[in-house]
Enzyme design. Structure first.
Site, PDB file in Angstrom:
ATOM      1  N   ASP A   1       0.760  -1.110   0.203  1.00  0.00           N
ATOM      2  CA  ASP A   1      -0.359  -0.344   0.032  1.00  0.00           C
ATOM      3  C   ASP A   1       0.626   1.279  -0.162  1.00  0.00           C
ATOM      4  O   ASP A   1       0.291   2.676   0.308  1.00  0.00           O
ATOM      5  CB  ASP A   1      -0.964  -0.190   1.330  1.00  0.00           C
ATOM      6  CG  ASP A   1      -1.683  -1.182   1.311  1.00  0.00           C
ATOM      7  OD1 ASP A   1      -2.064  -1.379   0.234  1.00  0.00           O
ATOM      8  OD2 ASP A   1      -2.541  -2.213   2.140  1.00  0.00           O
TER       9      ASP A   1
ATOM     10  N   LYS B   1       1.555   2.146  -5.727  1.00  0.00           N
ATOM     11  CA  LYS B   1       2.823   1.449  -6.608  1.00  0.00           C
ATOM     12  C   LYS B   1       1.965   1.674  -7.287  1.00  0.00           C
ATOM     13  O   LYS B   1       2.490   2.306  -9.185  1.00  0.00           O
ATOM     14  CB  LYS B   1       2.492   0.759  -6.337  1.00  0.00           C
ATOM     15  CG  LYS B   1       3.611  -0.030  -4.991  1.00  0.00           C
ATOM     16  CD  LYS B   1       3.650  -1.463  -5.126  1.00  0.00           C
ATOM     17  CE  LYS B   1       2.443  -2.630  -4.172  1.00  0.00           C
ATOM     18  NZ  LYS B   1       2.458  -2.532  -2.931  1.00  0.00           N
TER      19      LYS B   1
ATOM     20  N   GLY C   1      -4.231  -3.952  -3.943  1.00  0.00           N
ATOM     21  CA  GLY C   1      -5.261  -3.436  -4.069  1.00  0.00           C
ATOM     22  C   GLY C   1      -4.052  -2.107  -4.651  1.00  0.00           C
ATOM     23  O   GLY C   1      -3.618  -1.102  -4.086  1.00  0.00           O
ATOM     24  N   HIS C   2      -4.322  -1.564  -5.976  1.00  0.00           N
ATOM     25  CA  HIS C   2      -3.345  -0.041  -6.573  1.00  0.00           C
ATOM     26  C   HIS C   2      -4.216   0.540  -6.949  1.00  0.00           C
ATOM     27  O   HIS C   2      -5.185   0.006  -7.695  1.00  0.00           O
ATOM     28  CB  HIS C   2      -2.592  -1.320  -7.998  1.00  0.00           C
ATOM     29  CG  HIS C   2      -1.398  -1.960  -7.240  1.00  0.00           C
ATOM     30  ND1 HIS C   2      -0.396  -2.299  -8.072  1.00  0.00           N
ATOM     31  CD2 HIS C   2      -1.156  -2.320  -5.796  1.00  0.00           C
ATOM     32  CE1 HIS C   2       0.992  -3.195  -7.201  1.00  0.00           C
ATOM     33  NE2 HIS C   2      -0.314  -3.268  -6.239  1.00  0.00           N
TER      34      HIS C   2
ATOM     35  N   GLN D   1       2.437  -6.244  -3.606  1.00  0.00           N
ATOM     36  CA  GLN D   1       2.799  -6.416  -1.796  1.00  0.00           C
ATOM     37  C   GLN D   1       4.315  -5.488  -1.545  1.00  0.00           C
ATOM     38  O   GLN D   1       4.461  -4.100  -2.568  1.00  0.00           O
ATOM     39  CB  GLN D   1       3.112  -7.725  -1.204  1.00  0.00           C
ATOM     40  CG  GLN D   1       1.488  -8.083  -1.311  1.00  0.00           C
ATOM     41  CD  GLN D   1       1.287  -8.418  -2.916  1.00  0.00           C
ATOM     42  OE1 GLN D   1       1.985  -9.131  -3.721  1.00  0.00           O
ATOM     43  NE2 GLN D   1      -0.067  -8.086  -2.666  1.00  0.00           N
TER      44      GLN D   1
HETATM   45  P1  IMO Z   1      -0.956  -4.202  -2.338  1.00  0.00           P
HETATM   46  O1  IMO Z   1      -0.094  -4.467  -4.268  1.00  0.00           O
HETATM   47  C1  IMO Z   1      -0.531  -4.559   1.937  1.00  0.00           C
HETATM   48  C2  IMO Z   1      -0.800  -8.906   3.024  1.00  0.00           C
HETATM   49  C3  IMO Z   1      -1.968  -9.205   3.835  1.00  0.00           C
HETATM   50  C4  IMO Z   1      -2.249 -10.184   4.902  1.00  0.00           C
HETATM   51  C5  IMO Z   1      -0.883 -10.954   3.641  1.00  0.00           C
HETATM   52  C6  IMO Z   1      -1.072 -11.931   3.740  1.00  0.00           C
HETATM   53  O2  IMO Z   1      -2.171  -3.146  -2.417  1.00  0.00           O
HETATM   54  O3  IMO Z   1       0.866  -3.011  -1.494  1.00  0.00           O
HETATM   55  P2  IMO Z   1      -2.321 -12.846   1.020  1.00  0.00           P
HETATM   56  O4  IMO Z   1      -3.573 -12.831   0.590  1.00  0.00           O
HETATM   57  O5  IMO Z   1      -0.980 -12.318   0.285  1.00  0.00           O
HETATM   58  O6  IMO Z   1      -2.420 -14.086   1.846  1.00  0.00           O
HETATM   59  O7  IMO Z   1      -1.796 -11.766   2.784  1.00  0.00           O
HETATM   60  O8  IMO Z   1      -0.671  -9.837   2.996  1.00  0.00           O
HETATM   61  N1  IMO Z   1      -0.961  -8.381   1.956  1.00  0.00           N
HETATM   62  C7  IMO Z   1      -1.571  -6.717   1.995  1.00  0.00           C
HETATM   63  N2  IMO Z   1      -1.062  -5.740   2.667  1.00  0.00           N
HETATM   64  N3  IMO Z   1      -1.147  -4.625   0.739  1.00  0.00           N
HETATM   65  C8  IMO Z   1      -1.312  -5.446  -0.167  1.00  0.00           C
HETATM   66  O9  IMO Z   1      -0.913  -5.713  -1.483  1.00  0.00           O
HETATM   67  C9  IMO Z   1      -0.634  -6.680   0.148  1.00  0.00           C
HETATM   68  N4  IMO Z   1      -1.235  -8.149  -0.227  1.00  0.00           N
HETATM   69  C10 IMO Z   1      -1.397  -8.476   0.728  1.00  0.00           C
HETATM   70  O10 IMO Z   1      -2.885  -8.651   4.626  1.00  0.00           O
HETATM   71  O11 IMO Z   1      -1.919  -9.810   5.881  1.00  0.00           O
HETATM   72 MG    MG Z   2      -2.867  -2.129  -1.681  1.00  0.00          MG
END
Ligand code: IMO
Ligand code: MG
Length: 420
Positions: A13, A16, A40-41, A222
């Site tokens: 988050d 990106k 979630g971009h 992530q």
């Molecule tokens: P973006 O790309 C923030 C976190 C989840 C959880 C851990 C594992 O938007 O930055 P998962 O669904 O992969 O099994 O979850 O990773 N998580 C994220 N946190 N931004 C994300 O994506 C995330 N994708 C997974 O909250 O702690």
């Molecule tokens: Mg996000």
């Protein structure tokens, strides 16, 4: 041309989507290399906010090619929903987007397994987005995955049924209530839609484009602190979010990588469980959450908030070989009297700059305090016009990390990106 990478240095988050969209005019190709619809971009332009989960953030530029790389896990149901919400007709999007035949599919039962596993973990739950990410990558690693290229095979239905039957037999042990039929409808509609797109060996496509002088930007999902190997395991995601992940997730060699752009927020957030040394469980944390609208773009969950963590940032810079830093959401810090930055950790009386292996380590952050600024900076477009104390904050980070901060973002809009 060398391939540049844009990835998150914190817990996801970081912004990106916004930056890939803002950088896209300088690139010919944008390629996602790992993760799936857990991402979630968010992108904002013309006062409209768009959230992408699977589709690369270059999709809104008509002349760019977007690639869903082999390292991504793809849920056809999410894919369909996202394509339909984008705006342009499918015939147009088919020109802008190619899917790797090697990308593993998230099956409806992967989502159910994700939920069943999390429920069983109780208090130790990961805080997964429950999109089926972990189970899909598990099947890939155990050589039980179904891949995008297989949807074109005659025996696809048979393979699907076999995989689903095997998942259902696991689920029998969990006493977990679910409605598979409901998931399946959207999933199979998604499969039909996917067939309209090019599904191919994108490793050739990307390497050929790069050799022909095209500029490729690899878009991470992530963040480094959620990396399967280097994050706070097991509170991580199931893929390699770091720069090395771009090589395996796209089929490009380390020698083909150029810049590694590392993106971070001017403070920290984390959604889901796991260590977070600078977390603020007080009104300052609440203020950061409110001002920064820190609620998950994928799940709507409130994000945990805290001050910038330099030991974690420096760790992420090291693991990725970051060449340039982009600082996001600087505007959220406007109005604070002083701003704290964690410069080291006090772990049971000893001061350390390295992240401990042990998730349970009791960490007291050691903070430097910097003077804040009051001005509304969202309309500023020149670095030099930013408040002096914000520039001092940026230069403090540069000095401590040794890496230049070349972008400072001052609001969500595409245009409010200050390039230095
Ligand atoms: P973006 O790309 C923030 C976190 C989840 C959880 C851990 C594992 O938007 O930055 P998962 O669904 O992969 O099994 O979850 O990773 N998580 C994220 N946190 N931004 C994300 O994506 C995330 N994708 C997974 O909250 O702690
Ligand atoms: Mg996000």
């Amino acid at each position: 041309m060398k391939i540049d990478i844009l990835l998150g240095l914190q817990w996801g988050d970081e912004g990106k989507g916004k930056i890939v969209d803002a950088l896209s005019p300088g690139y010919d190709v944008v390629a996602r290399f790992q993760g799936g619809p857990n991402a979630g971009h968010s992108l904002e332009f013309n006062n409209v906010k768009h959230v992408l989960h699977l589709i690369p953030s270059g999709i809104f530029h008509p002349d760019k090619l977007n690639i869903i790389g082999n390292g991504v896990v793809l849920d056809p149901a999410v894919f369909k929903k996202e394509i339909e919400e984008l705006g342009p007709p499918v015939e147009e999007l088919v020109r802008r987007l190619v899917i790797s035949a090697r990308a593993n599919l998230i099956l409806p039962t992967h989502r159910i397994l994700d939920a069943a596993y999390e429920l069983q973990k109780g208090n130790l739950k990961i805080g997964s987005t429950l999109k089926g990410i972990g189970p899909a990558y598990t099947d890939m690693a155990s050589r039980n995955g179904l891949r995008a290229g297989e949807i074109l095979h005659n025996d696809f239905m048979q393979m699907y049924n076999e995989h689903t039957a095997s998942h259902l037999s696991i689920l029998k042990n969990y006493g977990f209530d679910f409605d598979l039929k409901e998931y399946e409808k959207g999933w199979f509609d998604g499969i039909e839609l996917m067939k309209k797109f090019r599904i191919e060996n994108t490793e050739y496509l990307i390497n050929n484009l790069a050799s022909a002088g095209k500029k490729v930007l690899a878009e991470g999902a992530q963040g480094t602190m959620l990396d399967l190997d280097f994050g706070s395991y097991p509170y991580v995601t199931s893929s390699n979010t770091i720069s090395a992940g771009a090589c395996t997730g796209l089929g490009v060699s380390p020698r083909s990588i150029g810049e590694v752009f590392g993106i971070f927020k001017a403070y920290c957030t984390r959604v889901g469980s796991g260590p977070f040394p600078t977390e603020l469980n007080d009104e300052t944390g609440e203020l950061l959450r409110k001002k920064g609208c820190e609620y998950g773009a994928t799940t709507g969950r409130p994000r945990r908030c805290g001050w910038l963590d330099l030991p974690a940032l420096k760790y992420a810079i090291m693991i990725n070989g970051t060449t340039k830093l982009f600082m996001m959401k600087s505007d959220i810090l406007s109005g604070f009297e002083t701003i704290k930055v964690c410069t080291s950790y006090n772990i049971e009386g000893s001061e350390q700059i390295e992240l401990p292996f042990d998730n349970g380590a009791k960490i007291d952050p050691v903070y430097a305090e910097l003077p804040g600024w009051k001005e509304d900076i969202s309309g500023i477009r020149d670095y030099i016009a930013l408040p002096e104390n914000l520039r001092n904050y940026v230069e403090f980070i540069e000095k401590r990390t040794g890496i230049p901060v070349t972008i400072v973002s001052v609001s969500p809009d595409r245009n409010s990106t200050i390039f230095r």
